[in-house]
Scaffold this motif. Sequence first.
Motif, PDB file in Angstrom:
ATOM      1  N   GLY A  99       0.833  -1.204   0.000  1.00 57.43           N
ATOM      2  CA  GLY A  99       0.000   0.000   0.000  1.00 57.43           C
ATOM      3  C   GLY A  99       0.865   1.249   0.000  1.00 57.43           C
ATOM      4  N   GLN A 100       0.206   2.411  -0.030  1.00 58.97           N
ATOM      5  CA  GLN A 100       0.925   3.683  -0.119  1.00 58.97           C
ATOM      6  C   GLN A 100       0.863   4.428   1.197  1.00 58.97           C
ATOM      7  OE1 GLN A 100       2.647   4.590  -2.937  1.00 58.97           O
ATOM      8  NE2 GLN A 100       3.541   6.115  -1.573  1.00 58.97           N
ATOM      9  N   THR A 101       2.005   4.621   1.832  1.00 62.48           N
ATOM     10  CA  THR A 101       2.036   5.353   3.100  1.00 62.48           C
ATOM     11  C   THR A 101       1.700   6.821   2.877  1.00 62.48           C
ATOM     12  OG1 THR A 101       3.712   3.853   4.017  1.00 62.48           O
ATOM     13  CG2 THR A 101       3.475   6.002   5.068  1.00 62.48           C
ATOM     14  N   VAL A 102       0.688   7.293   3.607  1.00 65.94           N
ATOM     15  CA  VAL A 102       0.328   8.711   3.545  1.00 65.94           C
ATOM     16  C   VAL A 102       0.451   9.394   4.900  1.00 65.94           C
ATOM     17  CG1 VAL A 102      -1.147   8.555   1.506  1.00 65.94           C
ATOM     18  CG2 VAL A 102      -2.127   8.121   3.770  1.00 65.94           C
ATOM     19  N   SER A 116      -0.486   4.728   8.348  1.00 69.84           N
ATOM     20  CA  SER A 116      -1.580   4.574   7.394  1.00 69.84           C
ATOM     21  C   SER A 116      -1.037   4.317   6.000  1.00 69.84           C
ATOM     22  CB  SER A 116      -2.456   5.836   7.388  1.00 69.84           C
ATOM     23  OG  SER A 116      -3.498   5.713   6.441  1.00 69.84           O
ATOM     24  N   GLN A 117      -1.359   3.116   5.469  1.00 66.57           N
ATOM     25  CA  GLN A 117      -0.996   2.759   4.102  1.00 66.57           C
ATOM     26  C   GLN A 117      -2.284   2.590   3.295  1.00 66.57           C
ATOM     27  OE1 GLN A 117       0.784   1.038   6.794  1.00 66.57           O
ATOM     28  NE2 GLN A 117       2.188   2.739   6.443  1.00 66.57           N
ATOM     29  N   LEU A 118      -2.510   3.451   2.329  1.00 66.58           N
ATOM     30  CA  LEU A 118      -3.715   3.363   1.509  1.00 66.58           C
ATOM     31  C   LEU A 118      -3.680   2.116   0.633  1.00 66.58           C
ATOM     32  CD1 LEU A 118      -4.307   6.991   0.180  1.00 66.58           C
ATOM     33  CD2 LEU A 118      -5.379   5.862   2.131  1.00 66.58           C
ATOM     34  N   LEU A 119      -4.744   1.347   0.654  1.00 64.64           N
ATOM     35  CA  LEU A 119      -4.928   0.215  -0.253  1.00 64.64           C
ATOM     36  C   LEU A 119      -6.267  -0.438   0.067  1.00 64.64           C
ATOM     37  CD1 LEU A 119      -3.847  -1.673  -2.478  1.00 64.64           C
ATOM     38  CD2 LEU A 119      -2.928  -3.122  -0.669  1.00 64.64           C
ATOM     39  N   VAL A 133      -2.380 -10.296   1.552  1.00 60.29           N
ATOM     40  CA  VAL A 133      -1.934  -9.956   2.901  1.00 60.29           C
ATOM     41  C   VAL A 133      -1.482  -8.500   2.860  1.00 60.29           C
ATOM     42  CG1 VAL A 133      -0.347 -10.475   4.797  1.00 60.29           C
ATOM     43  CG2 VAL A 133      -1.184 -12.329   3.322  1.00 60.29           C
ATOM     44  N   CYS A 134      -2.164  -7.637   3.616  1.00 56.16           N
ATOM     45  CA  CYS A 134      -1.839  -6.213   3.586  1.00 56.16           C
ATOM     46  C   CYS A 134      -1.911  -5.650   4.998  1.00 56.16           C
ATOM     47  CB  CYS A 134      -2.763  -5.456   2.626  1.00 56.16           C
ATOM     48  SG  CYS A 134      -4.517  -5.594   3.018  1.00 56.16           S
ATOM     49  N   ASP A 135      -1.857  -4.326   5.130  1.00 51.47           N
ATOM     50  CA  ASP A 135      -1.829  -3.659   6.448  1.00 51.47           C
ATOM     51  C   ASP A 135      -0.742  -4.296   7.316  1.00 51.47           C
ATOM     52  OD1 ASP A 135      -2.526  -1.876   8.434  1.00 51.47           O
ATOM     53  OD2 ASP A 135      -4.179  -3.096   9.189  1.00 51.47           O
ATOM     54  N   LEU A 136       0.459  -4.330   6.783  1.00 49.87           N
ATOM     55  CA  LEU A 136       1.550  -5.099   7.386  1.00 49.87           C
ATOM     56  C   LEU A 136       2.282  -4.374   8.500  1.00 49.87           C
ATOM     57  CD1 LEU A 136       2.533  -6.515   3.977  1.00 49.87           C
ATOM     58  CD2 LEU A 136       2.354  -7.995   5.976  1.00 49.87           C
TER      59      LEU A 136
END
Length: 372
Positions: A99-102, A116-119, A133-136
């Motif tokens: 994801g993309q860290t904002v 916060s990682q947008l995805l 698997v995300c929000d790692l």
Amino acid sequence: MSDLFIGLMSGTSLDGVDAVLARFPEAGGAMQSLGHAHQPFSKALREELLSLNQSGPDELHRAALAANALARSYADLVAQLLERCALRPQDIRALGAHGQTVRHRPGEFDGIGYTSQLLNGALLAEQSGISVVCDLRSRDVAAGGQGAPLVPAFHRAVFGRADESLAVLNIGGISNISLLPADGRTLGFDCGPGNCLMDAWIAEHQGQDYDAEGSWAAQGQVVPELLLALLAEPFFAKPPPRSTGRDLFHRAWLQQHLDRLSTTPRAEDVQATLLELSARAVADSLRSEEQVLSRLLVCGGGALNRQLMQRLQALLPGTQVARSDEAGLPVMEVEAAAFAWLAMRFVRGLPGNLPAVTGAAGPRILGALHPA
């Protein structure tokens, strides 16, 4: 059960998405990198992701739509990689998607903070047909850690040697380093700005996304007054565990220091100073940790900046500075491969963090699962 995993990484440099297909044998043994693909962000998505690093109007709505767009971009790249490798979605055990860290504010405000990682992981699972698997990073933060860097454990697994003390430096928008001494310990932390300030400055003054090989910086001279002011930022004096992001190192931060200068420097001199800042942040960090290293393996987009690599070598005369390619993994594949590794660790019920690196209360299984 498949031992194939895909890692997806889009970092603070905002240059796009990298995907790596990797095999992690169940019985152990070395990781095999089987394929790599890259896709730049569209101009509109890049500008929106950059804008979302700062507070703005209607940002919940905009962030949700950006997360959808990012998921579609990830899914498109996964499809390209599968086609290139003649594989089907069902051949892959899981995707590890960063994801993309904002925002990255661990430990702040309420004692826990957040990252916060947008995805939209659910949308990515739907569109790719592969478990996601995300929000790692969040679980490490919940356990009192920084949530970053997460790559040192992977670097130890791939690059660590029992007969050599070395380090792995990733230079993306922010730079982070993994220290891998021969005694088996693994340390790591964020050093400071990598490419983010240089990219912002050249975009503003030259209309380029980045300074190819550092050629514009090479035309300038370091401004000592500015460099000393930038290096006085308290972050650089913080002991590990430490992490940072665009929340601190952004264009307005630079402007504050420029406004205080006694004279106005040339644009190329500012670029030269920003490059020196990135190099000094790494070299000073290594000196403060009193590490004697035989090699520094550099990965990420900054490894392609010849001027920056030369400055690192000049500042670290007793250490061989080389690209990670020399150790078997190309510079643009390392971070994405790390998130394939983290997906593998999640699926196999193994921790992905190192408390000695992040400051978390203990080892934790990282991530949230969206099944295919």
